[in-house]
Motif scaffolding. Structure first.
Motif, PDB file in Angstrom:
ATOM      1  N   SER A  86       0.840  -1.201   0.000  1.00  0.00           N
ATOM      2  CA  SER A  86       0.000   0.000   0.000  1.00  0.00           C
ATOM      3  C   SER A  86       0.871   1.247   0.000  1.00  0.00           C
ATOM      4  O   SER A  86       1.833   1.338   0.780  1.00  0.00           O
ATOM      5  CB  SER A  86      -0.878   0.022   1.257  1.00  0.00           C
ATOM      6  OG  SER A  86      -1.483   1.286   1.431  1.00  0.00           O
ATOM      7  N   GLY A 100       0.455  -2.102  -4.311  1.00  0.00           N
ATOM      8  CA  GLY A 100      -0.957  -1.758  -4.380  1.00  0.00           C
ATOM      9  C   GLY A 100      -1.171  -0.590  -5.325  1.00  0.00           C
ATOM     10  O   GLY A 100      -0.231   0.081  -5.761  1.00  0.00           O
ATOM     11  N   ALA A 101      -2.432  -0.329  -5.651  1.00  0.00           N
ATOM     12  CA  ALA A 101      -2.777   0.787  -6.525  1.00  0.00           C
ATOM     13  C   ALA A 101      -2.452   2.106  -5.826  1.00  0.00           C
ATOM     14  O   ALA A 101      -2.627   2.244  -4.622  1.00  0.00           O
ATOM     15  CB  ALA A 101      -4.259   0.731  -6.885  1.00  0.00           C
ATOM     16  N   GLY A 102      -1.955   3.061  -6.598  1.00  0.00           N
ATOM     17  CA  GLY A 102      -1.662   4.384  -6.050  1.00  0.00           C
ATOM     18  C   GLY A 102      -0.248   4.827  -6.362  1.00  0.00           C
ATOM     19  O   GLY A 102       0.482   4.174  -7.100  1.00  0.00           O
ATOM     20  N   THR A 103       0.138   5.932  -5.773  1.00  0.00           N
ATOM     21  CA  THR A 103       1.439   6.543  -6.008  1.00  0.00           C
ATOM     22  C   THR A 103       2.322   6.378  -4.783  1.00  0.00           C
ATOM     23  O   THR A 103       1.928   6.756  -3.675  1.00  0.00           O
ATOM     24  CB  THR A 103       1.280   8.050  -6.325  1.00  0.00           C
ATOM     25  OG1 THR A 103       0.431   8.185  -7.467  1.00  0.00           O
ATOM     26  CG2 THR A 103       2.618   8.706  -6.599  1.00  0.00           C
TER      27      THR A 103
END
Length: 102
Positions: free
Chosen positions: A48, A81-84
């Motif tokens: 994450s 995980g998805a995101g920056t």
């Protein structure tokens, strides 16, 4: 850290260059300028972007990047995980138009 130069790996011996090794995810805080001369930077990253991840936090100063920027990611949860994921934050970028090695 004072104004430091990091080269070959994420490193600092107090004299400007050397080796900095840390186990586990965390934050390296730089209180002034940071120069990355053809570094290999190792980051522990969780599953994450908001999780426990390595990062470099600049509390001001200039970020100078020269030569190929090499990044090695240790995926703590086998996947991102998805995101920056913010790897380096703060400071003022001097020049970031450098090749990224994969």
């Amino acid at each position: 850290f004072r104004s430091s130069t990091f080269a070959t790996a994420l490193k600092d011996t107090g004299a400007g260059t050397g080796t900095f090794i840390k186990q586990g995810a965390g934050t390296l805080t730089v209180s002034n300028n940071l120069t990355l001369n053809t570094p290999t930077l190792y980051f522990d990253l969780s599953g994450s972007p908001a999780g426990a991840n390595d990062k470099i936090l600049m509390q001001g100063g200039l970020l100078t990047m020269t030569g190929a920027q090499n990044y090695v990611f240790n995926l703590l949860n086998q996947a991102l995980g998805a995101g920056t994921y913010l790897l380096i934050t703060g400071g003022t970028i001097v020049d970031w138009r450098v090749p990224l090695a994969r």
